[in-house]
Design an enzyme around this catalytic site. Structure first.
Site, PDB file in Angstrom:
ATOM      1  N   TYR A   1      38.812  77.156  10.565  1.00 48.17           N
ATOM      2  CA  TYR A   1      39.267  76.294   9.457  1.00 48.17           C
ATOM      3  C   TYR A   1      38.578  76.640   8.150  1.00 48.17           C
ATOM      4  CZ  TYR A   1      35.097  73.989  11.317  1.00 48.17           C
ATOM      5  OH  TYR A   1      33.843  73.758  11.800  1.00 48.17           O
ATOM      6  N   LYS A   2      37.627  77.603   8.187  1.00 49.37           N
ATOM      7  CA  LYS A   2      36.947  78.011   6.956  1.00 49.37           C
ATOM      8  C   LYS A   2      37.764  79.133   6.309  1.00 49.37           C
ATOM      9  CE  LYS A   2      32.596  76.116   8.596  1.00 49.37           C
ATOM     10  NZ  LYS A   2      31.405  76.290   9.442  1.00 49.37           N
TER      11      LYS A   2
ATOM     12  N   ASP B   1      27.194  83.978  15.672  1.00 52.36           N
ATOM     13  CA  ASP B   1      28.118  82.969  15.182  1.00 52.36           C
ATOM     14  C   ASP B   1      28.709  83.493  13.869  1.00 52.36           C
ATOM     15  OD1 ASP B   1      29.379  80.781  13.979  1.00 52.36           O
ATOM     16  OD2 ASP B   1      28.072  79.355  15.005  1.00 52.36           O
TER      17      ASP B   1
ATOM     18  N   ARG C   1      27.000  74.607  -3.622  1.00 53.87           N
ATOM     19  CA  ARG C   1      27.543  75.765  -2.910  1.00 53.87           C
ATOM     20  C   ARG C   1      28.969  76.066  -3.377  1.00 53.87           C
ATOM     21  NH1 ARG C   1      28.313  75.689   3.599  1.00 53.87           N
ATOM     22  NH2 ARG C   1      29.815  74.106   3.009  1.00 53.87           N
TER      23      ARG C   1
ATOM     24  N   PHE D   1      23.116  76.785  11.526  1.00 50.53           N
ATOM     25  CA  PHE D   1      23.792  75.495  11.349  1.00 50.53           C
ATOM     26  C   PHE D   1      23.288  74.544  12.431  1.00 50.53           C
ATOM     27  CE2 PHE D   1      27.435  72.609  11.454  1.00 50.53           C
ATOM     28  CZ  PHE D   1      27.801  72.538  10.120  1.00 50.53           C
TER      29      PHE D   1
HETATM   30  C1  PLP Z   1      31.004  75.194  10.331  1.00 48.97           C
HETATM   31  C2  PLP Z   1      30.029  75.564  11.385  1.00 48.97           C
HETATM   32  C3  PLP Z   1      30.017  74.896  12.631  1.00 48.97           C
HETATM   33  C4  PLP Z   1      30.909  73.722  12.900  1.00 48.97           C
HETATM   34  O1  PLP Z   1      31.112  73.515  14.264  1.00 48.97           O
HETATM   35  P1  PLP Z   1      32.358  72.628  14.748  1.00 48.97           P
HETATM   36  O2  PLP Z   1      32.166  72.460  16.203  1.00 48.97           O
HETATM   37  O3  PLP Z   1      33.595  73.392  14.375  1.00 48.97           O
HETATM   38  O4  PLP Z   1      32.312  71.334  13.995  1.00 48.97           O
HETATM   39  C5  PLP Z   1      29.142  75.353  13.601  1.00 48.97           C
HETATM   40  N1  PLP Z   1      28.298  76.386  13.366  1.00 48.97           N
HETATM   41  C6  PLP Z   1      28.280  77.030  12.186  1.00 48.97           C
HETATM   42  C7  PLP Z   1      27.348  78.168  11.990  1.00 48.97           C
HETATM   43  C8  PLP Z   1      29.125  76.623  11.154  1.00 48.97           C
HETATM   44  O5  PLP Z   1      29.079  77.223   9.970  1.00 48.97           O
END
Ligand code: PLP
Length: 403
Positions: free
Chosen positions: A215-216, A190, A362, A119
């Site tokens: 939050y996911k 992660d 998705r 990400f």
């Molecule tokens: C959703 C996601 C994030 C989001 O980071 P935030 O700081 O919560 O906005 C970061 N890394 C990955 C791999 C994600 O899937």
């Protein structure tokens, strides 16, 4: 009398969620749905704890312990021991903390290795940290398939996201962690798309660090706090780069010098978001009495069903996720050149998935609140949109800020 049947049908548990009528929600991988009781809990935290107890609530309502209480509830979902998970801040911040701590553990090495399935924020945070340190570290980004071969004795830190946010492709945590350790590197996982989605065994894979958001799949709501795991044997050696007062051994001693807590609590930073934490605490009730293995089994049934139905009905969509269910997380993605438009048309018909540039449609599978009939119905509506070309209406091409 009905017990065996009830037991066989642990999932879904739709009665534990507020599911809006007429919506098929295949986006719990991005923002989980509202758990029942969460709104009441937030209201109680605000009106009773904050409203009546005011500052006393840090003690009377155990606000100061809530980050740890919640961390201890996340721990079993990711195969971690009690006391090894700290919560707070956002995932981006937790990535920064983990990379900073990991780099300090390998002062003689200069390379952070990641992959281009990661990400973007994870890569941005690592790069920002490297630039701040200013000691010629390098962020090396390779294809996901090349990660294992790229691990050698030049690598200080391997930082990967287990489940690819676009395709759902899943890395083998144990094999990669073993390879990293054999080369003398520190491992960071992660778990953004893993926590609450697939079984994870942090203790068993022996990673030094893991981070994730809530939050996911954990349904903590927009802005819910993130988490960070540190392996118990290294906790007392971690030098927090973000040395906040609540990670101090005695925050209320108000010492001028920083002395980290002798536990995972040293990865706390500042004042926790109590309303969000209380919502997350409530949301985690939905995982009680069900194992991650149960959830995984149900997730595979749902995703296999969806792939079969979509491939049969929509030949113009190309599967972007691994076909082997063991090689993907709890989401399925399809490539379609006009994926944005098709997704907008789908959302207007009540099937909510999302779009990731350049061409990925998705769909997330959340067995706590989805069943096979939902998946079947979603595929039917998708077929209708694709076969009639309904997505070609120009109104679907107007881009929103969040896709
Ligand atoms: C959703 C996601 C994030 C989001 O980071 P935030 O700081 O919560 O906005 C970061 N890394 C990955 C791999 C994600 O899937």
């Amino acid at each position: 009398m009905n017990a065996p049947i009830a037991q066989a049908r642990l999932l879904p548990r739709k009665d534990r969620f507020e599911l809006p009528d007429g919506i098929l929600y295949l986006d719990g991988n991005s923002l989980g749905v509202l758990p029942k009781g969460a709104a009441e809990r937030a209201a109680r935290t605000i009106t009773s704890e904050w409203g009546q107890d005011l500052i006393k609530a840090w003690n009377t309502a155990n606000w100061m312990h809530l980050p740890k209480t919640v961390g201890d509830r996340i721990a079993p979902l990711i195969g971690a021991a009690q006391g090894t998970v700290a919560t707070g801040d956002t995932l981006s911040i937790k990535v920064y903390q983990a990379v900073a701590a990991a780099l300090q553990m390998r002062p003689d090495r200069k390379v952070v290795l990641s992959d281009n399935g990661n990400f973007p924020t994870d890569l941005y945070m690592a790069k920002g940290l490297i630039d701040t340190i200013g000691k010629n570290h390098e962020l090396k980004v390779v294809d996901p398939e090349s990660v294992v071969d790229a691990i050698d004795e030049s690598i200080a830190v391997v930082m990967l996201t287990q489940v690819d946010y676009r395709t759902g492709r899943m890395h083998d945590m144990k094999a990669i962690t073993d390879k990293a350790h054999a080369a003398g590197a520190v491992m960071i996982w992660d778990l953004a798309h893993s926590a609450g989605a697939v079984p994870v065994d942090l203790t068993g894979c022996n990673t030094e660090f893991a981070v994730g958001c809530t939050y996911k799949y954990l349904n903590g709501g927009p802005g819910a706090p993130a988490f960070i795991y540190a392996r118990p044997d290294i906790v007392e050696t971690i030098q927090p780069a973000l040395a906040g007062w609540l990670g101090h051994d005695a925050p209320f001693a108000m010492e001028l010098g920083y002395r980290p807590a002798m536990s995972t609590e040293r990865l706390r930073i500042g004042t926790p978001a109590i309303v969000q934490l209380s919502i997350l605490d409530e949301a985690l009730n939905a995982f009680e009495g069900v194992t991650m293995e149960d959830i995984r089994k149900a997730s595979i049934v749902l995703s296999e069903r969806f792939i079969a139905e979509v491939e049969r009905r929509c030949p113009m969509l190309e599967l972007a996720s691994p076909r082997d269910p063991q090689a993907r997380g709890s989401q399925v993605s399809f490539r379609f050149e006009k994926g944005y438009e098709a997704m907008q048309a789908l959302i207007e018909r009540g099937v909510i998935g999302d779009f990731r540039a350049p061409n990925i449609m998705r769909f997330g599978f959340t067995p706590l609140y989805l069943d096979e009939a939902d998946v079947f119905a979603a595929a039917e509506i998708l077929e209708d949109i694709m076969s009639t070309g309904a997505w070609k209406d120009p109104k679907y091409a107007v881009r929103s800020r969040v896709t």
